[in-house]
Write an enzyme that holds these catalytic residues in place. Structure first.
Site, PDB file in Angstrom:
ATOM      1  NE  ARG A   1      -7.484   4.439  41.337  1.00 39.89           N
ATOM      2  CZ  ARG A   1      -7.277   5.708  41.750  1.00 39.89           C
ATOM      3  NH1 ARG A   1      -7.489   6.700  40.924  1.00 39.89           N
ATOM      4  NH2 ARG A   1      -6.898   5.958  42.975  1.00 39.89           N
TER       5      ARG A   1
ATOM      6  CG  HIS B   1      -4.886  19.917  32.015  1.00 38.79           C
ATOM      7  ND1 HIS B   1      -5.889  19.005  32.251  1.00 38.79           N
ATOM      8  CD2 HIS B   1      -5.394  21.137  32.336  1.00 38.79           C
ATOM      9  CE1 HIS B   1      -6.948  19.645  32.714  1.00 38.79           C
ATOM     10  NE2 HIS B   1      -6.687  20.938  32.768  1.00 38.79           N
TER      11      HIS B   1
HETATM   12  C1  GAR Z   1      -6.465  16.808  24.503  1.00 39.81           C
HETATM   13  O1  GAR Z   1      -6.974  18.108  24.394  1.00 39.81           O
HETATM   14  C2  GAR Z   1      -5.768  16.632  25.830  1.00 39.81           C
HETATM   15  O2  GAR Z   1      -5.099  17.774  26.273  1.00 39.81           O
HETATM   16  C3  GAR Z   1      -6.933  16.329  26.727  1.00 39.81           C
HETATM   17  O3  GAR Z   1      -7.756  15.484  25.975  1.00 39.81           O
HETATM   18  C4  GAR Z   1      -7.598  15.788  24.589  1.00 39.81           C
HETATM   19  C5  GAR Z   1      -7.268  14.514  23.876  1.00 39.81           C
HETATM   20  O4  GAR Z   1      -7.252  14.710  22.495  1.00 39.81           O
HETATM   21  N1  GAR Z   1      -6.506  15.713  27.957  1.00 39.81           N
HETATM   22  C6  GAR Z   1      -7.143  15.891  29.100  1.00 39.81           C
HETATM   23  O5  GAR Z   1      -8.145  16.561  29.202  1.00 39.81           O
HETATM   24  C7  GAR Z   1      -6.517  15.169  30.262  1.00 39.81           C
HETATM   25  N2  GAR Z   1      -7.107  15.608  31.483  1.00 39.81           N
HETATM   26  P1  GAR Z   1      -6.567  13.635  21.557  1.00 39.81           P
HETATM   27  O6  GAR Z   1      -7.160  12.270  21.938  1.00 39.81           O
HETATM   28  O7  GAR Z   1      -6.978  14.049  20.182  1.00 39.81           O
HETATM   29  O8  GAR Z   1      -5.096  13.688  21.784  1.00 39.81           O
END
Ligand code: GAR
Length: 210
Positions: free
Chosen positions: A67, A111
């Site tokens: 990482r 989130h």
């Molecule tokens: C979104 O719902 C965001 O809140 C979530 O991933 C999705 C991405 O959608 N993020 C997480 O879960 C972070 N832990 P997108 O690629 O269409 O924006």
């Protein structure tokens, strides 16, 4: 005056990225998107950036054994493009404390749950399994814990008995696209003040973002 430079990190389809691109185009976010980085190749977020003439690169996490090396490359690129603020938009990697220290209080995340409930990568699945009647989304500063930084904004949606992960995710996503650009603009215009766990919003009397 030069506009602040954002670096947007994404992992997949990039609808939040798109809502930020649109808000910048419409003058609702006073910034320039300097760079979009994904940790996976050939994802829609890269295509969206490309289509909008935004510099974009994939730093493929799978090509880095450690990482630290992945994050060193990330940092190198963010610095090369003079990124001042990092916006996590569906970025599905946990950043190390060492990385975050480079941009302390300059990293925002969204989130898909009402934090502190349902942290981690399966928020909708966990919310449905728990049986909550309300879920939503949270914009927060990124600190060294998992989805634990001071909360800037939240929006709630109802959860129905008939919901699946997909239907709930879609309902929440609609709210994400509304509150994230607003929260980013408040942050960029200096309206947010962090006091311990709390984020105070200047001239805010409604308790929300409107
Ligand atoms: C979104 O719902 C965001 O809140 C979530 O991933 C999705 C991405 O959608 N993020 C997480 O879960 C972070 N832990 P997108 O690629 O269409 O924006």
């Amino acid at each position: 005056m030069n506009k602040p430079v954002l670096g947007i990190l994404a992992s997949g389809r990039g609808t939040n990225l798109q809502s930020i691109i649109d808000a910048v185009d419409e003058g609702k976010i006073s910034a320039e998107i300097g760079l979009v980085i994904t940790d996976k190749p050939a994802v829609m977020a890269l295509q969206r950036a490309e289509k909008n003439n935004i510099p974009n690169i994939c730093i493929d996490r799978k090509k880095y054994a450690m990482r630290e090396d992945f994050e060193a490359k990330l940092l190198e690129k963010l610095r090369e493009y003079e990124v001042e603020h990092i916006i996590l938009a569906g970025f599905m990697r946990i950043l190390s404390a060492a990385f975050i220290r480079n941009y302390k209080n300059h990293i925002l995340n969204i989130h898909p749950a009402l934090l502190p409930s349902f942290v981690g990568a399966h928020a909708h699945r966990d919310a449905l399994a728990y049986g909550v009647k309300v879920s939503g989304c949270t914009v927060h500063f990124v600190d060294e814990g998992m989805d634990s930084g001071p909360i800037i904004a939240q929006a709630a949606v109802p959860v129905f008995d008939t919901d699946t992960e997909e239907t709930l995710a879609a309902r929440v996503l609609g709210q994400e696209h509304i509150i994230y650009p607003k929260a980013i603009e408040l942050y960029l215009t200096g309206k947010l003040h962090i006091e311990g766990r709390k984020v105070l919003i200047k001239n805010n009397t409604s308790g929300g973002l409107s």
